[in-house]
Design a protein around this motif. Structure first.
Motif, PDB file in Angstrom:
ATOM      1  N   GLN A 127      55.654  29.222  35.749  1.00  0.00           N
ATOM      2  CA  GLN A 127      56.121  30.584  35.559  1.00  0.00           C
ATOM      3  C   GLN A 127      55.851  30.961  34.104  1.00  0.00           C
ATOM      4  N   PRO A 128      54.770  31.732  33.879  1.00  0.00           N
ATOM      5  CA  PRO A 128      53.996  32.485  34.859  1.00  0.00           C
ATOM      6  C   PRO A 128      52.837  31.693  35.447  1.00  0.00           C
ATOM      7  N   LEU A 129      52.317  32.235  36.560  1.00  0.00           N
ATOM      8  CA  LEU A 129      51.053  31.778  37.123  1.00  0.00           C
ATOM      9  C   LEU A 129      49.905  32.639  36.615  1.00  0.00           C
ATOM     10  N   LEU A 130      50.174  33.941  36.411  1.00  0.00           N
ATOM     11  CA  LEU A 130      49.162  34.861  35.893  1.00  0.00           C
ATOM     12  C   LEU A 130      49.867  36.031  35.229  1.00  0.00           C
ATOM     13  N   VAL A 131      49.377  36.426  34.057  1.00  0.00           N
ATOM     14  CA  VAL A 131      49.865  37.644  33.404  1.00  0.00           C
ATOM     15  C   VAL A 131      48.693  38.339  32.722  1.00  0.00           C
ATOM     16  N   PRO A 132      48.670  39.679  32.713  1.00  0.00           N
ATOM     17  CA  PRO A 132      47.692  40.403  31.905  1.00  0.00           C
ATOM     18  C   PRO A 132      48.092  40.338  30.437  1.00  0.00           C
ATOM     19  N   VAL A 133      47.125  40.090  29.570  1.00  0.00           N
ATOM     20  CA  VAL A 133      47.333  40.094  28.120  1.00  0.00           C
ATOM     21  C   VAL A 133      46.192  40.899  27.518  1.00  0.00           C
ATOM     22  N   GLY A 134      46.468  42.147  27.145  1.00  0.00           N
ATOM     23  CA  GLY A 134      45.394  43.017  26.685  1.00  0.00           C
ATOM     24  C   GLY A 134      44.394  43.229  27.805  1.00  0.00           C
ATOM     25  N   ARG A 135      43.119  43.050  27.501  1.00  0.00           N
ATOM     26  CA  ARG A 135      42.065  43.191  28.525  1.00  0.00           C
ATOM     27  C   ARG A 135      41.689  41.846  29.130  1.00  0.00           C
ATOM     28  N   TRP A 136      42.634  40.916  29.129  1.00  0.00           N
ATOM     29  CA  TRP A 136      42.422  39.595  29.719  1.00  0.00           C
ATOM     30  C   TRP A 136      43.469  39.313  30.777  1.00  0.00           C
ATOM     31  N   LEU A 137      43.124  38.418  31.683  1.00  0.00           N
ATOM     32  CA  LEU A 137      44.084  37.816  32.599  1.00  0.00           C
ATOM     33  C   LEU A 137      44.199  36.346  32.221  1.00  0.00           C
ATOM     34  N   VAL A 138      45.406  35.903  31.962  1.00  0.00           N
ATOM     35  CA  VAL A 138      45.647  34.500  31.647  1.00  0.00           C
ATOM     36  C   VAL A 138      46.379  33.888  32.828  1.00  0.00           C
ATOM     37  N   TYR A 139      45.908  32.738  33.296  1.00  0.00           N
ATOM     38  CA  TYR A 139      46.439  32.168  34.527  1.00  0.00           C
ATOM     39  C   TYR A 139      46.350  30.654  34.510  1.00  0.00           C
ATOM     40  N   VAL A 140      47.078  30.040  35.442  1.00  0.00           N
ATOM     41  CA  VAL A 140      46.998  28.598  35.647  1.00  0.00           C
ATOM     42  C   VAL A 140      45.836  28.329  36.582  1.00  0.00           C
ATOM     43  N   GLY A 141      44.824  27.665  36.084  1.00  0.00           N
ATOM     44  CA  GLY A 141      43.662  27.352  36.902  1.00  0.00           C
ATOM     45  C   GLY A 141      43.349  25.866  36.822  1.00  0.00           C
ATOM     46  N   ASP A 142      43.435  25.184  37.940  1.00  0.00           N
ATOM     47  CA  ASP A 142      43.134  23.742  37.996  1.00  0.00           C
ATOM     48  C   ASP A 142      43.958  22.970  36.973  1.00  0.00           C
ATOM     49  N   GLY A 143      45.236  23.344  36.841  1.00  0.00           N
ATOM     50  CA  GLY A 143      46.151  22.596  36.001  1.00  0.00           C
ATOM     51  C   GLY A 143      46.095  22.901  34.529  1.00  0.00           C
ATOM     52  N   VAL A 144      45.320  23.906  34.105  1.00  0.00           N
ATOM     53  CA  VAL A 144      45.220  24.251  32.694  1.00  0.00           C
ATOM     54  C   VAL A 144      45.299  25.763  32.535  1.00  0.00           C
ATOM     55  N   ALA A 145      45.732  26.213  31.352  1.00  0.00           N
ATOM     56  CA  ALA A 145      45.772  27.640  31.052  1.00  0.00           C
ATOM     57  C   ALA A 145      44.348  28.146  30.866  1.00  0.00           C
ATOM     58  N   THR A 146      44.034  29.231  31.554  1.00  0.00           N
ATOM     59  CA  THR A 146      42.669  29.752  31.607  1.00  0.00           C
ATOM     60  C   THR A 146      42.693  31.256  31.419  1.00  0.00           C
ATOM     61  N   ALA A 147      41.639  31.813  30.836  1.00  0.00           N
ATOM     62  CA  ALA A 147      41.546  33.258  30.635  1.00  0.00           C
ATOM     63  C   ALA A 147      40.238  33.786  31.193  1.00  0.00           C
ATOM     64  N   ILE A 148      40.296  35.016  31.724  1.00  0.00           N
ATOM     65  CA  ILE A 148      39.110  35.705  32.209  1.00  0.00           C
ATOM     66  C   ILE A 148      39.295  37.186  31.926  1.00  0.00           C
ATOM     67  N   ALA A 149      38.195  37.903  31.718  1.00  0.00           N
ATOM     68  CA  ALA A 149      38.276  39.345  31.496  1.00  0.00           C
ATOM     69  C   ALA A 149      38.965  40.008  32.676  1.00  0.00           C
ATOM     70  N   ASP A 150      39.729  41.074  32.424  1.00  0.00           N
ATOM     71  CA  ASP A 150      40.536  41.643  33.505  1.00  0.00           C
ATOM     72  C   ASP A 150      39.708  42.361  34.562  1.00  0.00           C
ATOM     73  N   ASP A 151      38.393  42.559  34.326  1.00  0.00           N
ATOM     74  CA  ASP A 151      37.534  43.068  35.390  1.00  0.00           C
ATOM     75  C   ASP A 151      36.856  41.931  36.158  1.00  0.00           C
ATOM     76  N   LEU A 152      37.300  40.696  35.868  1.00  0.00           N
ATOM     77  CA  LEU A 152      36.861  39.478  36.575  1.00  0.00           C
ATOM     78  C   LEU A 152      35.386  39.165  36.333  1.00  0.00           C
ATOM     79  N   THR A 153      34.817  39.663  35.249  1.00  0.00           N
ATOM     80  CA  THR A 153      33.437  39.337  34.902  1.00  0.00           C
ATOM     81  C   THR A 153      33.426  38.261  33.826  1.00  0.00           C
ATOM     82  N   GLY A 154      32.293  37.604  33.684  1.00  0.00           N
ATOM     83  CA  GLY A 154      32.155  36.574  32.664  1.00  0.00           C
ATOM     84  C   GLY A 154      32.744  35.250  33.123  1.00  0.00           C
ATOM     85  N   ARG A 155      32.481  34.226  32.339  1.00  0.00           N
ATOM     86  CA  ARG A 155      32.941  32.884  32.675  1.00  0.00           C
ATOM     87  C   ARG A 155      34.387  32.692  32.249  1.00  0.00           C
TER      88      ARG A 155
END
Length: 418
Positions: A127-155
């Motif tokens: 908790q949390p599993l995912l939250v928006p932070v600015g123009r990013w989404l930060v989430y739990v992915g495969d056991g680690v904190a991960t970030a991706i652009a909020d339009d889901l583009t890019g690595r």
């Protein structure tokens, strides 16, 4: 610049074992509540899959209270959610079968609803599993904190070797946490910029603090200690929030405001109930909103005729608008053991005004809400389990055919052109 904690916060300390056990018992119950939300979604995800197959903005069928022509007419006639809302809604899990499946991505500006494998959210008691932070989404992915652009583009970018994170007060940064030994050991914390760069110098949370934390604020890091929620800056003593709130009674927090329940009692759905028998939740006599910079505390009593405010948890629900001007919260309807709730909106700058009931917002426990990207619309569960949008300034309610809102994760981001 870090703002020092204001003097209105009483000092913490001592860590009685009984307080620790009680706080962790309530936290486990809150995690159970989040698990119930997952179960509710997985029981009805066929509707999401069907909606993705051919989505068009539309109207849910009429579903009013017996004998209430106003309720029936209101549910039958709302216009579609306007595309000028400029918002994309992410809802998870949205797949069929076992937990947890893809994300449903509903671009309300284009009317396009799709399923996406990004972000690949990992299951677990986080908790949390995912939250928006600015123009990013930060989430739990495969056991680690991960970030991706909020339009889901890019690595996607791994932020650190830990699944524990919360938003920082500084724009575009997050706090990361790592247990140094075991669940009883010290907790190391540091911040990372989502745009890249080295981590900050790490610090150790005060003795007795435990995860999950809440978020970074303009008056320090909001963390759990045995006496309740506290604001803490490195090198200082944690300061307990007024009324010594428990983490499980949180509604939402921003860098400036913290919303939580006071006078809360535990409730349990009866074992013979038709929906989620045995589920636990809290009802609270008042909803407190604390400005951590000025120390101003305002209190909204539970609406007349209700059984109390129902907290849905920090970093699980978007209750406070992005500009800190409004807050949305559910209150339990009577009889309270049925698990039925209704949504209300309040203006944080004018606590003398009564809470405003949101049209056609009757729902079951754990329904999610989100504010549109420009704070003009509140997104919520309407009749028939469909997505509705309420414009506070005009009092208008609009509807969509998208199944909503019994999800573990529901987050709103700005829609991008195209």
């Amino acid at each position: 610049m870090r703002i020092a904690p204001p003097g209105w916060l009483p000092d913490a300390w001592t860590a009685p074992e009984a307080l620790i056990k009680e706080a962790r018992r309530r936290q486990r119950r809150r995690w159970l509540a989040a698990g119930v939300a997952v179960a509710v979604v997985l029981a009805g995800v066929a509707g999401v899959a069907a909606g993705v197959a051919g989505h068009r903005p539309g109207r849910p069928g009429p579903r009013g209270h017996p004998g209430s022509q106003v309720a029936v007419r209101q549910a039958a006639e709302p216009a579609p959610i306007p595309r000028s809302i400029g918002t994309t809604l992410l809802m998870w899990p949205a797949g069929l079968g076992q937990c947890c499946g893809p994300v449903a991505v509903d671009n309300l500006s284009t009317g396009r609803l799709v399923q996406s494998q990004r972000p690949a959210i990992g299951a677990g008691d986080f908790q949390p599993l995912l939250v928006p932070v600015g123009r990013w989404l930060v989430y739990v992915g495969d056991g680690v904190a991960t970030a991706i652009a909020d339009d889901l583009t890019g690595r996607p970018r791994v932020l650190g070797p830990t699944p524990f994170f919360v938003p920082a007060a500084a724009p575009g940064r997050v706090w990361l946490f790592q247990l140094q030994q075991d669940t009883q050991g010290p907790i190391r914390a540091w911040t990372m910029a989502l745009s890249g760069g080295p981590p900050s110098r790490s610090v150790t949370l005060p003795a007795g603090a435990y995860l999950p934390a809440v978020r970074g604020t303009d008056a320090g890091l909001l963390v759990q200690v045995p006496q309740g929620l506290a604001l803490w800056n490195p090198g200082s003593v944690p300061r307990i929030l007024p009324s010594s709130p428990d983490f499980a009674d949180g509604f939402d927090a921003t860098s400036r405001l913290v919303a939580y329940g006071a006078g809360c009692t535990s409730q349990t759905i009866p074992p013979d109930a038709p929906q989620e028998p045995g589920a636990g939740y809290d009802t609270c006599r008042s909803l407190q909103v604390l400005d951590v910079v000025t120390g101003k505390l305002i209190s909204f009593p539970a609406p007349p005729g209700t059984a109390g405010w129902v907290p849905n948890g920090f970093n699980l629900v978007s209750a406070i608008s992005h500009d800190d001007q409004m807050i949305a919260a559910y209150a339990a309807t009577r009889p309270q053991k049925t698990g039925q709730v209704r949504l209300y909106v309040m203006r944080t700058a004018d606590p003398s005004r009564r809470a405003m009931s949101v049209p056609s917002s009757a729902a079951y426990l754990f329904a999610r809400t989100a504010w549109s990207a420009d704070d003009t619309w509140l997104l919520y569960q309407g009749p028939g389990g469909h997505l509705w949008a309420y414009q506070v300034t005009s009092g208008q309610a609009h509807a969509s055919s998208t199944p909503c809102c019994q999800y573990t994760v529901m987050a709103a981001t700005p829609s991008r052109s195209g």
